[in-house]
Write a protein that holds these residues in place. Structure first.
Motif, mmCIF file in Angstrom:
data_model
loop_
_atom_site.group_PDB
_atom_site.id
_atom_site.type_symbol
_atom_site.label_atom_id
_atom_site.label_comp_id
_atom_site.label_asym_id
_atom_site.label_seq_id
_atom_site.Cartn_x
_atom_site.Cartn_y
_atom_site.Cartn_z
ATOM 1 N N GLY A 31 0.822 -1.218 0.000
ATOM 2 C CA GLY A 31 0.000 0.000 0.000
ATOM 3 C C GLY A 31 0.848 1.256 0.000
ATOM 4 N N GLU A 56 -2.171 0.462 -7.443
ATOM 5 C CA GLU A 56 -2.591 1.449 -8.452
ATOM 6 C C GLU A 56 -1.454 2.458 -8.637
ATOM 7 O OE1 GLU A 56 -5.655 1.211 -9.847
ATOM 8 O OE2 GLU A 56 -6.179 -0.556 -8.691
ATOM 9 N N ALA A 66 -8.160 13.812 0.630
ATOM 10 C CA ALA A 66 -8.402 14.439 1.933
ATOM 11 C C ALA A 66 -8.825 15.895 1.742
ATOM 12 C CB ALA A 66 -7.138 14.366 2.779
ATOM 13 N N LYS A 68 -7.126 18.047 2.948
ATOM 14 C CA LYS A 68 -5.764 18.567 2.836
ATOM 15 C C LYS A 68 -5.395 19.493 3.993
ATOM 16 C CE LYS A 68 -6.875 17.817 -1.824
ATOM 17 N NZ LYS A 68 -7.008 16.392 -1.667
ATOM 18 N N HIS A 71 -3.895 19.156 10.629
ATOM 19 C CA HIS A 71 -4.617 19.746 11.753
ATOM 20 C C HIS A 71 -4.627 18.850 12.993
ATOM 21 C CE1 HIS A 71 -8.728 17.738 10.664
ATOM 22 N NE2 HIS A 71 -7.735 17.023 10.206
ATOM 23 N N PRO A 354 -10.637 5.260 6.336
ATOM 24 C CA PRO A 354 -10.525 3.913 6.907
ATOM 25 C C PRO A 354 -10.694 3.979 8.425
ATOM 26 C CG PRO A 354 -8.347 4.781 6.344
ATOM 27 C CD PRO A 354 -9.322 5.877 6.088
HETATM 28 C C1 LIG Z 1 -13.053 12.980 2.806
HETATM 29 C C2 LIG Z 1 -11.811 12.836 3.622
HETATM 30 C C3 LIG Z 1 -11.190 13.963 4.140
HETATM 31 C C4 LIG Z 1 -10.034 13.824 4.909
HETATM 32 N N1 LIG Z 1 -9.407 14.947 5.331
HETATM 33 C C5 LIG Z 1 -8.276 14.840 6.059
HETATM 34 C C6 LIG Z 1 -7.581 16.024 6.429
HETATM 35 O O1 LIG Z 1 -7.948 17.138 6.063
HETATM 36 N N2 LIG Z 1 -6.480 15.865 7.184
HETATM 37 C C7 LIG Z 1 -6.020 14.646 7.594
HETATM 38 O O2 LIG Z 1 -5.034 14.590 8.320
HETATM 39 N N3 LIG Z 1 -6.634 13.500 7.206
HETATM 40 C C8 LIG Z 1 -7.743 13.584 6.446
HETATM 41 N N4 LIG Z 1 -8.381 12.450 6.014
HETATM 42 C C9 LIG Z 1 -7.854 11.139 6.416
HETATM 43 C C10 LIG Z 1 -6.692 10.670 5.531
HETATM 44 O O3 LIG Z 1 -6.864 11.068 4.210
HETATM 45 C C11 LIG Z 1 -6.584 9.148 5.607
HETATM 46 O O4 LIG Z 1 -6.555 8.735 6.943
HETATM 47 C C12 LIG Z 1 -5.320 8.640 4.914
HETATM 48 O O5 LIG Z 1 -5.182 9.169 3.627
HETATM 49 C C13 LIG Z 1 -5.354 7.108 4.832
HETATM 50 O O6 LIG Z 1 -4.145 6.686 4.265
HETATM 51 P P1 LIG Z 1 -3.800 5.161 4.069
HETATM 52 O O7 LIG Z 1 -2.394 5.084 3.619
HETATM 53 O O8 LIG Z 1 -4.189 4.400 5.281
HETATM 54 O O9 LIG Z 1 -4.810 4.664 2.928
HETATM 55 P P2 LIG Z 1 -4.779 4.886 1.353
HETATM 56 O O10 LIG Z 1 -4.315 6.236 0.991
HETATM 57 O O11 LIG Z 1 -6.099 4.486 0.823
HETATM 58 O O12 LIG Z 1 -3.658 3.879 0.869
HETATM 59 C C14 LIG Z 1 -3.863 2.488 0.787
HETATM 60 C C15 LIG Z 1 -3.244 2.025 -0.506
HETATM 61 O O13 LIG Z 1 -3.204 0.594 -0.534
HETATM 62 C C16 LIG Z 1 -3.283 0.211 -1.879
HETATM 63 N N5 LIG Z 1 -3.617 -1.214 -1.951
HETATM 64 C C17 LIG Z 1 -4.782 -1.807 -1.626
HETATM 65 N N6 LIG Z 1 -4.707 -3.131 -1.850
HETATM 66 C C18 LIG Z 1 -3.467 -3.378 -2.338
HETATM 67 C C19 LIG Z 1 -2.788 -4.557 -2.782
HETATM 68 N N7 LIG Z 1 -3.400 -5.747 -2.780
HETATM 69 N N8 LIG Z 1 -1.522 -4.444 -3.226
HETATM 70 C C20 LIG Z 1 -0.883 -3.244 -3.230
HETATM 71 N N9 LIG Z 1 -1.488 -2.103 -2.838
HETATM 72 C C21 LIG Z 1 -2.760 -2.167 -2.391
HETATM 73 C C22 LIG Z 1 -4.359 1.126 -2.437
HETATM 74 O O14 LIG Z 1 -4.318 1.209 -3.845
HETATM 75 C C23 LIG Z 1 -4.046 2.439 -1.740
HETATM 76 O O15 LIG Z 1 -3.266 3.299 -2.532
HETATM 77 C C24 LIG Z 1 -9.518 12.549 5.205
HETATM 78 C C25 LIG Z 1 -10.131 11.414 4.678
HETATM 79 C C26 LIG Z 1 -11.263 11.560 3.878
HETATM 80 C C27 LIG Z 1 -11.901 10.363 3.283
#
Ligand SMILES: Cc1cc2nc3c(=O)[nH]c(=O)nc-3n(C[C@H](O)[C@H](O)[C@H](O)COP(=O)(O)OP(=O)(O)OC[C@H]3O[C@@H](n4cnc5c(N)ncnc54)[C@H](O)[C@@H]3O)c2cc1C
Length: 551
Positions: A31, A56, A66, A68, A71, A354
């Motif tokens: 990921g 991807e 996000a 962005k 905070h 998540p």
């Molecule tokens: C609407 C919204 C607003 C937000 N606003 C804020 C904000 O202003 N400030 C803040 O601090 N946080 C914010 N957040 C929270 C923050 O964006 C998330 O907590 C964070 O981006 C999650 O990151 P992640 O790496 O866990 O997940 P992701 O970014 O989803 O990364 C997981 C990755 O795993 C990959 N993956 C999945 N399966 C596989 C596989 N089998 N093999 C290889 N790769 C795989 C996916 O393609 C994906 O790229 C917001 C979230 C949302 C939804």
């Protein structure tokens, strides 16, 4: 001048099967969102051998969608979660210092329409300042009506609960999420990590019940590779449960562990700056139904959002529902003097938070589910992480590595190496007056701007900012994206290296053929223009059944 490192894909694939020592990588990360990239960077900075696989593109999942904001979480302060807020404020400061070319302080105004609101919200925000301590970005101030009108000229004077009486100004941070993710990837690469996008982990390799690595499919060629690793971290965000379901011996049934993630959908709408002029953001802490509303200046446009709607599935490109878009437009109309209507929306994008499922089950209200992260280690040694937020990615990474080391999966190395680790391109002397409100441009490349200018096509502009006429995407930027930022497709360029898809989806569709020609020239491959055109159509499409603009 910083000279960016070229990362040719053929060379990355070749290195996949040849770990630096003893036949296996120390760590394989699944990921490439902010969490996985943070883990990879931290581990590589501690001298471990690291491979990261992203199905991807880096930040294609939640990490490019996000609001962005770097905070502490004013909302969580209201919920009394002081430890979470203090940690996030600490991380806010590290993020702004380590990537000043893609992150900047941002002043907010909370408007007050009722007599008690200024005092009530101001007192809470003073506590926010206290928790930030010396890492504060600016002191909270009570504003009279005239000052509020001056700072947020787009605010409605006659609000839903009466006439504007003033407000409170406070400070947080703002960043370009996808570009920051790419900087994490590229900085990890400078520390020796191997990071590969368009590479999906399709199986986990086990031996005598213990995890020994992963099987990855190169999505460009369909070729399978076995990657041996002593420790495997599952940082697949909202898809984390899909990976834990692969954690079983060949031929055995998948484990029946309960799902850990409760996805929550958040929608953003992008409109022109004229709907929210000035340099300050708007935060309405409690809209009619108790949700917050943001109007945030970002890269030459205004981002409006967001929603928090539980869902059971986790599509890669979720679509906005009519009630969500209706909520944002309706609430914007209650607080903005010029109400945007459906025709004013330049782009709509949707992300899935998540959130960690409460063990006792959720009542369906995701606003009340904790924003904290969770890390767990399976019997086979798969280390999974989910939850948290972008702002705290670095602290989450430290936590994940601490668990890997405690479980004996990684050699012990002291933490703290990323706290002051400046990312690729970070300028030596950042402009204290910088802002993320300006349209995109060379400034986002920091100390790499000179290397950008050395590429062909620096002054051949493919897209312009609608208000100022300034160029926002040059031919050189597209070449830079492919040569140095691991872009492989039109979407990689227009959604995450440039943010045009998120800022103005029609403009992105219009420029896509020219970008496709450049990507094809640089990679020698089909740049998948049709797929991007379909995606851009989704980012311009509003759901049916929206109320029309009120007269
Ligand atoms: C609407 C919204 C607003 C937000 N606003 C804020 C904000 O202003 N400030 C803040 O601090 N946080 C914010 N957040 C929270 C923050 O964006 C998330 O907590 C964070 O981006 C999650 O990151 P992640 O790496 O866990 O997940 P992701 O970014 O989803 O990364 C997981 C990755 O795993 C990959 N993956 C999945 N399966 C596989 C596989 N089998 N093999 C290889 N790769 C795989 C996916 O393609 C994906 O790229 C917001 C979230 C949302 C939804």
């Amino acid at each position: 001048m910083s000279t960016p490192a070229a990362l040719p894909r053929a060379e990355l694939i070749r290195r996949l099967g040849t770990p630096p020592e003893q036949g296996a990588w120390d760590l394989a990360v699944i990921g490439g969102g902010c969490v996985g990239l943070g883990v990879a960077l931290d581990a590589a900075a501690r001298g471990l051998s690291v491979v990261l696989l992203e199905a991807e593109d880096f930040a294609k999942g939640t990490s490019s969608r996000a609001t962005k904001l770097a905070h502490g979480g004013v909302r969580y302060l209201a919920q009394g979660d002081l430890a979470l807020v203090r940690e996030a404020l600490h991380e806010r400061s590290a993020l702004l210092a380590n990537a000043p070319h893609v992150a900047a302080p941002l002043p907010f105004v909370m408007p007050a329409y009722r007599w008690w609101e200024r005092g009530f919200y101001g007192a809470g925000l003073k506590a926010y300042d206290l928790l930030a301590g010396s890492r504060g970005l600016g002191a909270t101030e009570w504003l009279g009506e005239a000052a509020a009108r001056r700072l947020v000229p787009g605010v409605r004077l006659q609000g839903p609960q009466g006439r504007l009486q003033g407000g409170v100004r406070y400070w947080d941070g703002q960043f370009d999420d996808a570009r920051l993710a790419l900087l994490l990837a590229r900085t990890a690469a400078t520390k020796g990590a191997l990071l590969l996008n368009h590479a999906e982990v399709t199986a986990l390799q086990r031996e005598h019940g213990q995890l020994r690595g992963v099987v990855v499919t190169d999505r460009e060629t369909g070729t399978e590779h076995r990657v041996a690793a002593r420790c495997v971290v599952n940082a697949a965000g909202v898809w984390v449960d899909r990976l834990t379901a692969l954690d079983h011996d060949e031929g055995a049934p998948p484990p029946t562990a309960p799902a850990r993630v409760a996805p929550s959908q958040g929608v953003h709408l992008v409109v022109d700056r004229r709907f929210w002029p000035g340099s300050h953001a708007l935060l309405v802490p409690k809209t009619e139904d108790g949700r917050v509303l943001f109007a945030v200046p970002w890269l030459g446009k205004t981002v409006l959002g967001t929603t928090d709607s539980p869902r059971d599935d986790a599509p890669l490109e979720p679509e906005a529902r009519a009630d969500e878009v209706g909520f944002i437009l309706r609430e914007a109309g209650r607080y903005l003097s010029q109400a945007p209507g459906p025709d004013d929306v330049r782009a709509v994008w949707v992300g899935l938070r998540p959130l960690v499922k409460p063990s006792g089950g959720s009542d369906g209200d995701t606003k009340s589910i904790s924003r904290e992260h969770t890390v767990w280690v399976s019997r086979s040694g798969l280390v999974s992480v989910t939850g948290g937020k972008w702002t705290t990615y670095r602290a989450m990474a430290e936590d994940v590595l601490a668990r890997c080391m405690a479980a004996g999966l990684l050699p012990r190395r002291p933490a703290g190496v990323t706290a002051a680790l400046r990312l690729v391109g970070a300028p030596a002397r950042p402009d204290p007056a910088r802002s993320m409100a300006a349209p995109p441009g060379e400034h986002l490349y920091g100390s790499e701007a000179e290397a950008l200018r050395a590429l062909p096509g620096t002054t051949r502009w493919l897209a312009h900012d609608a208000d100022s006429g300034a160029g926002v995407l040059s031919e050189a930027m597209v070449r830079f994206a492919v040569r140095f930022e691991l872009a492989r497709t039109v979407e990689d360029v227009l959604a995450r290296r440039s943010r045009l898809l998120f800022l103005d989806a029609r403009a992105a569709a219009a420029v896509a053929p020219a970008v496709a020609a450049l990507v094809a020239e640089e990679t020698g491959r089909d740049p998948t223009l049709e797929a991007f055109t379909a995606l851009a159509a989704q980012y311009t499409r509003l759901p049916a059944g929206l109320p029309t603009r009120e007269p």
